[in-house]
Each structure stands twice: as C-alpha cells, then as structure tokens.
Motif scaffolding. Structure first.
Motif, PDB file in Angstrom:
ATOM      1  N   VAL A  30     -27.578 -19.988  28.009  1.00  0.00           N
ATOM      2  CA  VAL A  30     -26.163 -19.438  27.256  1.00  0.00           C
ATOM      3  C   VAL A  30     -26.164 -19.994  25.987  1.00  0.00           C
ATOM      4  O   VAL A  30     -26.037 -19.130  24.973  1.00  0.00           O
ATOM      5  CB  VAL A  30     -25.119 -20.636  28.032  1.00  0.00           C
ATOM      6  N   ALA A  31     -27.029 -20.948  25.631  1.00  0.00           N
ATOM      7  CA  ALA A  31     -27.136 -21.442  24.275  1.00  0.00           C
ATOM      8  C   ALA A  31     -27.891 -20.484  23.555  1.00  0.00           C
ATOM      9  O   ALA A  31     -27.608 -19.986  22.492  1.00  0.00           O
ATOM     10  CB  ALA A  31     -27.964 -22.853  23.945  1.00  0.00           C
ATOM     11  N   GLU A  32     -29.067 -19.990  24.208  1.00  0.00           N
ATOM     12  CA  GLU A  32     -29.958 -18.940  23.377  1.00  0.00           C
ATOM     13  C   GLU A  32     -29.047 -17.416  23.299  1.00  0.00           C
ATOM     14  O   GLU A  32     -29.607 -16.919  22.273  1.00  0.00           O
ATOM     15  CB  GLU A  32     -31.121 -18.858  24.132  1.00  0.00           C
ATOM     16  N   PHE A  33     -28.306 -17.144  24.103  1.00  0.00           N
ATOM     17  CA  PHE A  33     -27.403 -15.899  24.054  1.00  0.00           C
ATOM     18  C   PHE A  33     -26.516 -16.113  22.917  1.00  0.00           C
ATOM     19  O   PHE A  33     -26.340 -15.297  22.299  1.00  0.00           O
ATOM     20  CB  PHE A  33     -26.875 -15.404  25.550  1.00  0.00           C
ATOM     21  N   VAL A  34     -25.875 -17.205  22.803  1.00  0.00           N
ATOM     22  CA  VAL A  34     -24.902 -17.651  21.853  1.00  0.00           C
ATOM     23  C   VAL A  34     -25.747 -17.445  20.469  1.00  0.00           C
ATOM     24  O   VAL A  34     -25.202 -16.940  19.558  1.00  0.00           O
ATOM     25  CB  VAL A  34     -24.442 -18.993  21.866  1.00  0.00           C
ATOM     26  N   GLY A  35     -26.797 -17.872  20.367  1.00  0.00           N
ATOM     27  CA  GLY A  35     -27.673 -18.096  19.328  1.00  0.00           C
ATOM     28  C   GLY A  35     -28.171 -16.537  19.187  1.00  0.00           C
ATOM     29  O   GLY A  35     -28.213 -16.207  17.623  1.00  0.00           O
ATOM     30  N   LEU A  36     -28.685 -15.938  20.044  1.00  0.00           N
ATOM     31  CA  LEU A  36     -28.719 -14.291  19.584  1.00  0.00           C
ATOM     32  C   LEU A  36     -27.658 -13.785  19.014  1.00  0.00           C
ATOM     33  O   LEU A  36     -27.748 -13.160  17.754  1.00  0.00           O
ATOM     34  CB  LEU A  36     -29.238 -13.749  20.887  1.00  0.00           C
ATOM     35  N   ALA A  37     -26.331 -13.982  19.506  1.00  0.00           N
ATOM     36  CA  ALA A  37     -25.304 -13.258  18.638  1.00  0.00           C
ATOM     37  C   ALA A  37     -25.066 -13.647  17.293  1.00  0.00           C
ATOM     38  O   ALA A  37     -24.616 -12.973  16.383  1.00  0.00           O
ATOM     39  CB  ALA A  37     -24.197 -13.567  19.654  1.00  0.00           C
ATOM     40  N   ARG A  38     -25.096 -15.157  17.257  1.00  0.00           N
ATOM     41  CA  ARG A  38     -24.850 -15.607  15.937  1.00  0.00           C
ATOM     42  C   ARG A  38     -26.044 -15.096  14.963  1.00  0.00           C
ATOM     43  O   ARG A  38     -25.835 -14.618  13.690  1.00  0.00           O
ATOM     44  CB  ARG A  38     -25.062 -17.165  15.881  1.00  0.00           C
ATOM     45  N   SER A  39     -27.232 -14.990  15.230  1.00  0.00           N
ATOM     46  CA  SER A  39     -27.972 -14.405  14.583  1.00  0.00           C
ATOM     47  C   SER A  39     -28.081 -13.182  14.219  1.00  0.00           C
ATOM     48  O   SER A  39     -28.192 -12.500  12.803  1.00  0.00           O
ATOM     49  CB  SER A  39     -29.646 -14.521  14.898  1.00  0.00           C
ATOM     50  N   ILE A  40     -27.655 -12.034  14.946  1.00  0.00           N
ATOM     51  CA  ILE A  40     -27.112 -10.684  14.758  1.00  0.00           C
ATOM     52  C   ILE A  40     -25.799 -10.803  13.674  1.00  0.00           C
ATOM     53  O   ILE A  40     -25.967  -9.956  12.813  1.00  0.00           O
ATOM     54  CB  ILE A  40     -26.964  -9.851  16.069  1.00  0.00           C
ATOM     55  N   ALA A  41     -24.900 -11.650  14.115  1.00  0.00           N
ATOM     56  CA  ALA A  41     -23.940 -11.519  13.025  1.00  0.00           C
ATOM     57  C   ALA A  41     -23.973 -11.835  11.590  1.00  0.00           C
ATOM     58  O   ALA A  41     -23.620 -11.527  10.906  1.00  0.00           O
ATOM     59  CB  ALA A  41     -22.681 -12.709  13.846  1.00  0.00           C
ATOM     60  N   ALA A  42     -25.242 -12.710  11.585  1.00  0.00           N
ATOM     61  CA  ALA A  42     -25.213 -13.567  10.276  1.00  0.00           C
ATOM     62  C   ALA A  42     -26.299 -12.180   9.417  1.00  0.00           C
ATOM     63  O   ALA A  42     -26.381 -12.380   8.124  1.00  0.00           O
ATOM     64  CB  ALA A  42     -26.107 -14.640  10.252  1.00  0.00           C
ATOM     65  N   ASP A  43     -26.631 -11.308  10.168  1.00  0.00           N
ATOM     66  CA  ASP A  43     -27.406 -10.388   9.676  1.00  0.00           C
ATOM     67  C   ASP A  43     -26.856  -8.674   9.660  1.00  0.00           C
ATOM     68  O   ASP A  43     -26.991  -8.078  10.527  1.00  0.00           O
ATOM     69  CB  ASP A  43     -28.881 -10.304  10.212  1.00  0.00           C
ATOM     70  N   ARG A  44     -26.204  -8.696   8.529  1.00  0.00           N
ATOM     71  CA  ARG A  44     -25.500  -7.347   8.519  1.00  0.00           C
ATOM     72  C   ARG A  44     -26.118  -6.196   8.603  1.00  0.00           C
ATOM     73  O   ARG A  44     -25.474  -5.057   9.007  1.00  0.00           O
ATOM     74  CB  ARG A  44     -24.439  -7.378   7.355  1.00  0.00           C
ATOM     75  N   SER A  45     -27.433  -6.097   7.942  1.00  0.00           N
ATOM     76  CA  SER A  45     -28.185  -5.121   8.169  1.00  0.00           C
ATOM     77  C   SER A  45     -28.512  -4.653   9.460  1.00  0.00           C
ATOM     78  O   SER A  45     -28.780  -3.214   9.554  1.00  0.00           O
ATOM     79  CB  SER A  45     -29.478  -5.285   7.218  1.00  0.00           C
ATOM     80  N   GLN A  46     -28.353  -5.360  10.433  1.00  0.00           N
ATOM     81  CA  GLN A  46     -28.721  -4.955  11.676  1.00  0.00           C
ATOM     82  C   GLN A  46     -27.577  -3.941  12.572  1.00  0.00           C
ATOM     83  O   GLN A  46     -27.782  -3.402  13.330  1.00  0.00           O
ATOM     84  CB  GLN A  46     -28.766  -6.082  12.700  1.00  0.00           C
ATOM     85  N   TRP A  47     -26.278  -3.981  11.818  1.00  0.00           N
ATOM     86  CA  TRP A  47     -25.311  -3.615  12.405  1.00  0.00           C
ATOM     87  C   TRP A  47     -24.115  -3.058  11.794  1.00  0.00           C
ATOM     88  O   TRP A  47     -23.372  -2.004  11.881  1.00  0.00           O
ATOM     89  CB  TRP A  47     -24.483  -4.431  13.403  1.00  0.00           C
ATOM     90  N   ALA A  48     -24.073  -3.563  10.217  1.00  0.00           N
ATOM     91  CA  ALA A  48     -22.797  -2.917   9.510  1.00  0.00           C
ATOM     92  C   ALA A  48     -22.992  -1.360   9.433  1.00  0.00           C
ATOM     93  O   ALA A  48     -21.983  -0.586   9.286  1.00  0.00           O
ATOM     94  CB  ALA A  48     -22.779  -3.639   8.295  1.00  0.00           C
ATOM     95  N   HIS A  49     -24.194  -0.717   9.183  1.00  0.00           N
ATOM     96  CA  HIS A  49     -24.335   0.903   8.946  1.00  0.00           C
ATOM     97  C   HIS A  49     -24.087   1.469  10.307  1.00  0.00           C
ATOM     98  O   HIS A  49     -23.838   2.935  10.103  1.00  0.00           O
ATOM     99  CB  HIS A  49     -25.619   1.117   8.396  1.00  0.00           C
ATOM    100  N   LEU A  50     -24.283   0.853  11.254  1.00  0.00           N
ATOM    101  CA  LEU A  50     -23.947   1.450  12.607  1.00  0.00           C
ATOM    102  C   LEU A  50     -22.305   1.671  12.973  1.00  0.00           C
ATOM    103  O   LEU A  50     -22.062   2.511  13.957  1.00  0.00           O
ATOM    104  CB  LEU A  50     -24.533   0.862  13.799  1.00  0.00           C
ATOM    105  N   VAL A  51     -21.472   0.927  12.359  1.00  0.00           N
ATOM    106  CA  VAL A  51     -20.161   1.044  12.908  1.00  0.00           C
ATOM    107  C   VAL A  51     -19.490   2.216  12.613  1.00  0.00           C
ATOM    108  O   VAL A  51     -19.402   2.737  11.399  1.00  0.00           O
ATOM    109  CB  VAL A  51     -19.263  -0.335  12.083  1.00  0.00           C
ATOM    110  N   ARG A  52     -18.545   2.721  13.367  1.00  0.00           N
ATOM    111  CA  ARG A  52     -17.830   3.702  13.180  1.00  0.00           C
ATOM    112  C   ARG A  52     -16.242   3.362  13.799  1.00  0.00           C
ATOM    113  O   ARG A  52     -16.174   2.376  14.445  1.00  0.00           O
ATOM    114  CB  ARG A  52     -18.262   5.007  14.050  1.00  0.00           C
ATOM    115  N   TYR A  53     -15.308   4.062  13.425  1.00  0.00           N
ATOM    116  CA  TYR A  53     -14.174   3.793  13.578  1.00  0.00           C
ATOM    117  C   TYR A  53     -13.332   4.905  14.098  1.00  0.00           C
ATOM    118  O   TYR A  53     -13.469   6.088  13.720  1.00  0.00           O
ATOM    119  CB  TYR A  53     -13.273   3.383  12.575  1.00  0.00           C
TER     120      TYR A  53
END
Ligand SMILES: [Fe+2]
Length: 168
Positions: A30-53
C-alpha cells in the motif's frame, strides 16, 4: 553519533546481502502504491500534456500498467461526478492532482483538495464529484486493475443522472 545508542555493526556493512537489494521496479505494498501516485503527481511532465476536458462525459486515460495494477488519469469539469460505486475486487489510491473534488460516502463527505489522497480497500463505496467551479484532475491506481465498477443507489444521486463511468 548518538552516544546513547550502543548498537554497532561489526564488519563490512556492504557484505550484508539484504541491504543491497535494488529498489523494486513495481510497487507491491500500500505504501508503495501511495508512493507511486505521489511521484507521478509531483512530475507534471508525466501527465499534464495528456489531460483533456469533455463536458459530455468524464474523460479518462490509462496512464500506466504494471504487474497486477493500472494507473488512470481522469478529468472532471465542474458538476461532473461518478455516481455512487465500488471497485469490485480492486483496492485503490485516489490522488487529486489539480482542482478539488468532493468524496461522499454513506458516512461522510470529504473535501479533497489538490494533493489529497484516499486509499480504499475492495468493496469500498463512494461517490466522487467536482463541486467546485474549476476543472479537476485526479490519478487513480487500482490493484488489481479495475474490471468492474458496480453502481449503487444513493440519496445523493437521486437528482442527477449517473454517468456510465469506467473509472473513479
Ligand atoms: Fe471510485
């Protein structure tokens, strides 16, 4: 050095094999899954350009897969919600990346500002909605990957049309 601590390691510490294991490539706790989510959240280059509304339906994108788990990116325009649902046999970690979401359960209503995380076990039922005036983005890790999302009836949802959502 803490003089109150008389524990010392004799010999060469690098000869202790279990201390030399490389970090795991994939999360397993669980801690590692939480950590994975936090690391992705902290690195906008992994997700910000993909977001659509999408005002007509909630938008989602599978960001990553690994052994037994999936990571989804979701967007929520104001007013969009998941309806009350559970996650089948999946457990999960919800992380708010941008904006703010509200989580409702039978027992509580929680404001989830950017950075908030919720960890839930299989069978946990909730409704997630963007009650704010700005769009929101969230990250969802499911273990195992989400294969069903049973919808529940809810007094919170009677007045709204529950969208057929794949993830939330
Ligand atoms: Fe959910």
């Amino acid at each position: 050095m803490n003089s109150d601590n008389d524990l010392q390691i004799a010999g060469d510490i690098l000869e202790v094999p279990h201390l030399l294991q490389p970090p795991r490539e994939h999360p397993a706790t669980v801690a590692e899954f939480v950590g994975l989510a936090r690391s992705i959240a902290a690195d906008r280059s992994q997700w910000a350009h993909l977001v659509r509304y999408d005002a007509t339906t909630r938008w989602y994108h599978r960001l990553r897969t690994g052994p037994g788990y999936e990571v989804w990116l979701l967007s929520w325009v104001p007013g969009q919600g998941s309806g009350l649902h559970d996650h089948g046999r999946s457990s999960g970690v919800l992380t708010v990346l941008e904006g703010a979401l509200t989580e409702r359960t039978d027992r509580a209503t929680r404001a989830l500002p950017a950075g908030a995380q919720r960890v839930f076990a299989p069978g946990y039922a909730h409704e997630v909605v963007n009650d704010a005036l700005e769009p929101a983005v969230s990250l969802h890790v499911y273990y195992p990957g989400l294969t069903e999302m049973p919808m529940h009836t809810s007094p919170h949802c009677e007045a709204r049309t529950a969208p057929r959502a794949v993830t939330a």
